[in-house]
Write a protein that holds these residues in place. Structure first.
Motif, PDB file in Angstrom:
ATOM      1  N   ALA A  39       0.785  -1.335  -0.060  1.00 48.66           N
ATOM      2  CA  ALA A  39       0.001   0.129   0.010  1.00 48.66           C
ATOM      3  C   ALA A  39       0.813   1.210   0.200  1.00 48.66           C
ATOM      4  CB  ALA A  39      -0.945   0.047   1.173  1.00 48.66           C
ATOM      5  N   ASP A  40       1.950   1.273   0.602  1.00 45.87           N
ATOM      6  CA  ASP A  40       2.830   2.459   0.635  1.00 45.87           C
ATOM      7  C   ASP A  40       3.511   2.547  -0.789  1.00 45.87           C
ATOM      8  OD1 ASP A  40       2.224   2.782   3.334  1.00 45.87           O
ATOM      9  OD2 ASP A  40       4.277   1.947   4.044  1.00 45.87           O
ATOM     10  N   MET A  41       3.975   1.574  -1.118  1.00 44.61           N
ATOM     11  CA  MET A  41       4.556   1.657  -2.543  1.00 44.61           C
ATOM     12  C   MET A  41       3.339   2.415  -3.581  1.00 44.61           C
ATOM     13  SD  MET A  41       6.188  -1.894  -3.508  1.00 44.61           S
ATOM     14  CE  MET A  41       6.904  -2.893  -2.304  1.00 44.61           C
ATOM     15  N   ALA A  42       2.220   1.846  -3.556  1.00 47.83           N
ATOM     16  CA  ALA A  42       0.934   2.384  -4.492  1.00 47.83           C
ATOM     17  C   ALA A  42       0.758   3.596  -4.041  1.00 47.83           C
ATOM     18  CB  ALA A  42      -0.105   1.613  -4.089  1.00 47.83           C
ATOM     19  N   LYS A  87     -13.008  -3.603  -0.205  1.00 45.03           N
ATOM     20  CA  LYS A  87     -11.535  -4.082   0.065  1.00 45.03           C
ATOM     21  C   LYS A  87     -10.580  -4.094  -0.580  1.00 45.03           C
ATOM     22  CE  LYS A  87     -12.379  -7.600   3.516  1.00 45.03           C
ATOM     23  NZ  LYS A  87     -12.390  -8.864   3.923  1.00 45.03           N
ATOM     24  N   LYS A  88      -9.199  -3.726  -0.166  1.00 42.03           N
ATOM     25  CA  LYS A  88      -7.959  -3.776  -1.058  1.00 42.03           C
ATOM     26  C   LYS A  88      -8.079  -2.373  -1.849  1.00 42.03           C
ATOM     27  CE  LYS A  88      -6.693  -8.576  -0.836  1.00 42.03           C
ATOM     28  NZ  LYS A  88      -6.179  -9.756  -1.572  1.00 42.03           N
ATOM     29  N   ALA A  89      -8.657  -1.452  -1.435  1.00 36.63           N
ATOM     30  CA  ALA A  89      -8.696  -0.015  -2.235  1.00 36.63           C
ATOM     31  C   ALA A  89      -7.674   0.699  -1.500  1.00 36.63           C
ATOM     32  CB  ALA A  89     -10.168   0.389  -2.162  1.00 36.63           C
ATOM     33  N   VAL A  90      -7.125   1.431  -2.382  1.00 37.18           N
ATOM     34  CA  VAL A  90      -5.924   2.348  -1.688  1.00 37.18           C
ATOM     35  C   VAL A  90      -6.422   3.742  -2.524  1.00 37.18           C
ATOM     36  CG1 VAL A  90      -3.678   3.125  -1.749  1.00 37.18           C
ATOM     37  CG2 VAL A  90      -4.082   1.126  -1.462  1.00 37.18           C
ATOM     38  N   ARG A  94      -8.440   0.066  -6.786  1.00 39.97           N
ATOM     39  CA  ARG A  94      -8.162  -1.280  -6.374  1.00 39.97           C
ATOM     40  C   ARG A  94      -6.783  -1.453  -7.324  1.00 39.97           C
ATOM     41  NH1 ARG A  94      -8.567  -6.730  -7.592  1.00 39.97           N
ATOM     42  NH2 ARG A  94      -8.606  -8.006  -5.611  1.00 39.97           N
ATOM     43  N   ILE A  95      -5.532  -1.868  -6.391  1.00 42.24           N
ATOM     44  CA  ILE A  95      -4.322  -2.456  -7.085  1.00 42.24           C
ATOM     45  C   ILE A  95      -4.560  -3.515  -7.823  1.00 42.24           C
ATOM     46  CG2 ILE A  95      -2.037  -2.571  -6.661  1.00 42.24           C
ATOM     47  CD1 ILE A  95      -2.357  -0.861  -4.045  1.00 42.24           C
ATOM     48  N   LEU A  96      -4.236  -3.454  -9.273  1.00 47.03           N
ATOM     49  CA  LEU A  96      -4.268  -4.457  -9.919  1.00 47.03           C
ATOM     50  C   LEU A  96      -2.752  -5.246 -10.079  1.00 47.03           C
ATOM     51  CD1 LEU A  96      -6.703  -3.564 -12.703  1.00 47.03           C
ATOM     52  CD2 LEU A  96      -7.270  -5.006 -10.435  1.00 47.03           C
ATOM     53  N   GLN A 120      -1.252  -4.375   3.516  1.00 43.40           N
ATOM     54  CA  GLN A 120      -0.923  -3.731   4.641  1.00 43.40           C
ATOM     55  C   GLN A 120       0.461  -4.568   5.327  1.00 43.40           C
ATOM     56  OE1 GLN A 120      -1.532  -0.450   5.599  1.00 43.40           O
ATOM     57  NE2 GLN A 120      -2.935  -0.431   3.762  1.00 43.40           N
ATOM     58  N   GLU A 121       0.354  -5.731   4.794  1.00 41.66           N
ATOM     59  CA  GLU A 121       1.533  -6.595   5.260  1.00 41.66           C
ATOM     60  C   GLU A 121       3.084  -6.211   4.687  1.00 41.66           C
ATOM     61  OE1 GLU A 121       2.821 -11.102   3.998  1.00 41.66           O
ATOM     62  OE2 GLU A 121       0.449 -10.922   4.819  1.00 41.66           O
TER      63      GLU A 121
END
Length: 153
Positions: A39-42, A87-90, A94-96, A120-121
């Motif tokens: 998520a930080d990369m994104a 879920k899994k949205a930043v 949503r990161i593909l 988040q891991e």
């Protein structure tokens, strides 16, 4: 003689225990040091001022691609625009896929359809990727998503 041996054994045991603890702490520091959240990369790719974003709508679904070249690395991300509740949205996307490449090789790859990584891991990455992302987070003056990302014509 027995007392001397006991004293020597006690000191040796204490020294080995301290050395073991020091080595354990150093290894933990090394293992922790080279991790970063997807998520930080994104977020960095989305909000970096040099990111180039292009958008395409297919069958009423909007997809965005981000490209960023920094420090001899090429960062690429594909997203699907979603509602914030998904879920899994930043930042509403949503990161593909995320791909980080150097001039000669792939350094990191994330594909939402094949990876079982939680966004988040923390994942293990090369130290310069971690440094790049942490430096950007520390120096970033805004938390607004994509507020100044350049749009590709």
């Amino acid at each position: 003689m027995e007392r001397t041996m006991h004293s020597f054994y006690t000191k040796l045991k204490a020294t080995v225990g301290q050395a073991t603890q020091t080595i354990k702490e150093k290894l933990e520091d090394i293992l922790k040091m080279h991790t970063v959240k997807v998520a930080d990369m994104a977020e960095m790719i989305q909000t970096h001022p040099n990111s180039v974003m292009s958008e395409q709508t297919l069958l009423y679904i909007t997809y965005r691609t981000y490209r960023l070249n920094v420090e001899n690395m090429s960062l690429y991300m594909e997203t699907k625009v979603t509602s914030q509740a998904e879920k899994k949205a930043v930042n509403g996307e949503r990161i593909l896929a995320i791909e980080i490449r150097s001039l000669s090789q792939s350094l990191f790859s994330y594909r939402s359809y094949e990876n079982k990584i939680d966004l988040q891991e923390p994942v293990k990455v090369e130290h310069f990727i971690e440094n790049l992302i942490h430096d950007y987070k520390e120096n970033s003056s805004t938390s607004e998503p994509c507020s100044w990302a350049k749009t590709e014509a």
